[in-house]
Scaffold this motif. Structure first.
Motif, PDB file in Angstrom:
ATOM      1  N   ILE A  78      35.314  65.610   5.649  1.00 11.41           N
ATOM      2  CA  ILE A  78      34.173  65.519   6.571  1.00 11.41           C
ATOM      3  C   ILE A  78      33.744  64.072   6.746  1.00 11.41           C
ATOM      4  N   ASN A  79      33.574  63.356   5.651  1.00  9.52           N
ATOM      5  CA  ASN A  79      33.110  61.965   5.750  1.00  9.52           C
ATOM      6  C   ASN A  79      34.112  61.081   6.489  1.00  9.52           C
ATOM      7  N   ALA A  80      35.387  61.243   6.201  1.00  9.53           N
ATOM      8  CA  ALA A  80      36.406  60.452   6.898  1.00  9.53           C
ATOM      9  C   ALA A  80      36.444  60.823   8.375  1.00  9.53           C
ATOM     10  N   GLY A  81      36.336  62.104   8.673  1.00 11.83           N
ATOM     11  CA  GLY A  81      36.359  62.548  10.056  1.00 11.83           C
ATOM     12  C   GLY A  81      35.199  61.996  10.863  1.00 11.83           C
ATOM     13  N   LEU A  82      34.001  61.988  10.277  1.00 15.75           N
ATOM     14  CA  LEU A  82      32.842  61.453  10.983  1.00 15.75           C
ATOM     15  C   LEU A  82      32.951  59.943  11.176  1.00 15.75           C
ATOM     16  N   THR A  83      33.519  59.261  10.202  1.00 15.06           N
ATOM     17  CA  THR A  83      33.737  57.819  10.349  1.00 15.06           C
ATOM     18  C   THR A  83      34.726  57.550  11.479  1.00 15.06           C
ATOM     19  N   GLU A  84      35.796  58.315  11.517  1.00 16.61           N
ATOM     20  CA  GLU A  84      36.784  58.157  12.594  1.00 16.61           C
ATOM     21  C   GLU A  84      36.176  58.479  13.957  1.00 16.61           C
ATOM     22  N   PHE A  85      35.329  59.506  14.009  1.00 16.01           N
ATOM     23  CA  PHE A  85      34.679  59.838  15.269  1.00 16.01           C
ATOM     24  C   PHE A  85      33.754  58.701  15.710  1.00 16.01           C
ATOM     25  N   GLY A  86      32.986  58.147  14.793  1.00 18.95           N
ATOM     26  CA  GLY A  86      32.117  57.024  15.131  1.00 18.95           C
ATOM     27  C   GLY A  86      32.896  55.851  15.688  1.00 18.95           C
ATOM     28  N   GLN A  87      34.026  55.546  15.086  1.00 22.54           N
ATOM     29  CA  GLN A  87      34.867  54.452  15.569  1.00 22.54           C
ATOM     30  C   GLN A  87      35.406  54.758  16.961  1.00 22.54           C
ATOM     31  N   THR A  88      35.790  55.995  17.187  1.00 17.75           N
ATOM     32  CA  THR A  88      36.291  56.394  18.506  1.00 17.75           C
ATOM     33  C   THR A  88      35.195  56.245  19.556  1.00 17.75           C
ATOM     34  N   VAL A  89      33.981  56.656  19.229  1.00 19.48           N
ATOM     35  CA  VAL A  89      32.857  56.500  20.160  1.00 19.48           C
ATOM     36  C   VAL A  89      32.667  55.025  20.511  1.00 19.48           C
ATOM     37  N   CYS A  90      32.707  54.157  19.507  1.00 21.73           N
ATOM     38  CA  CYS A  90      32.540  52.714  19.749  1.00 21.73           C
ATOM     39  C   CYS A  90      33.630  52.176  20.673  1.00 21.73           C
ATOM     40  N   GLU A  91      34.851  52.580  20.432  1.00 20.34           N
ATOM     41  CA  GLU A  91      35.968  52.113  21.255  1.00 20.34           C
ATOM     42  C   GLU A  91      35.840  52.594  22.693  1.00 20.34           C
ATOM     43  N   VAL A  92      35.484  53.848  22.885  1.00 24.31           N
ATOM     44  CA  VAL A  92      35.319  54.390  24.235  1.00 24.31           C
ATOM     45  C   VAL A  92      34.177  53.668  24.948  1.00 24.31           C
TER      46      VAL A  92
END
Length: 152
Positions: free
Chosen positions: A117-131
């Motif tokens: 869960i924690n890794a997934g949310l971190t990856e999602f946050g990074q994806t949001v920033c990139e988009v």
């Protein structure tokens, strides 16, 4: 296997937290964090675009995603503009290390679940920033480097 779930609602970004208070963020200098503008871009499609991209590749399972929703972790995401670095910064929520003692959720029963869960949310946050940066932000950084920097 992709995570086949509905796109969650966009979090409200509040100016009440200085990003330097997070353990995982550091912003140099005084800056306008542009949270209002970022939230507008998220609502205009950046959040949905990022979620679609992330959910197609994530290792987070449907059961783990249900835990994220039940704990309302997405509401604790924070995104902010870092003018000095000319980037979108973020703070991803997560399940704390003392999850066993706090008995946060009956299905949070292993470090594997917490890590996923924690890794997934971190990856999602990074994806949001990139988009946001690559596809939605049209402003330029206002930071100007000093003229006396050495040439390398």
């Amino acid at each position: 296997m992709p995570l086949d779930v509905e796109t969650p609602p966009v979090p409200d970004l509040e100016d009440s937290v200085d990003p330097n208070e997070y353990d995982d963020a550091e912003v140099v200098g005084d800056t306008d964090y542009r949270r209002g503008q970022l939230e507008g871009l998220l609502r205009d499609g950046a959040w949905a675009d990022a979620f679609e991209r992330w959910s197609a590749e994530t290792d987070v399972t449907a059961d783990e995603w249900q835990i994220v929703l039940e704990l309302d972790l997405l509401a604790r995401f924070d995104f902010f503009w870092d003018d000095f670095a000319d980037r979108v910064g973020y703070h991803a929520p997560g399940i704390p290390e003392d999850w066993k003692e706090r008995e946060l959720h009956p299905d949070v029963d292993s470090w594997k679940t917490v890590s996923s869960i924690n890794a997934g949310l971190t990856e999602f946050g990074q994806t949001v920033c990139e988009v946001l940066k690559d596809e939605y932000i049209t402003w330029e950084s206002e930071y100007e480097a000093p003229e006396d920097l050495p040439d390398f």
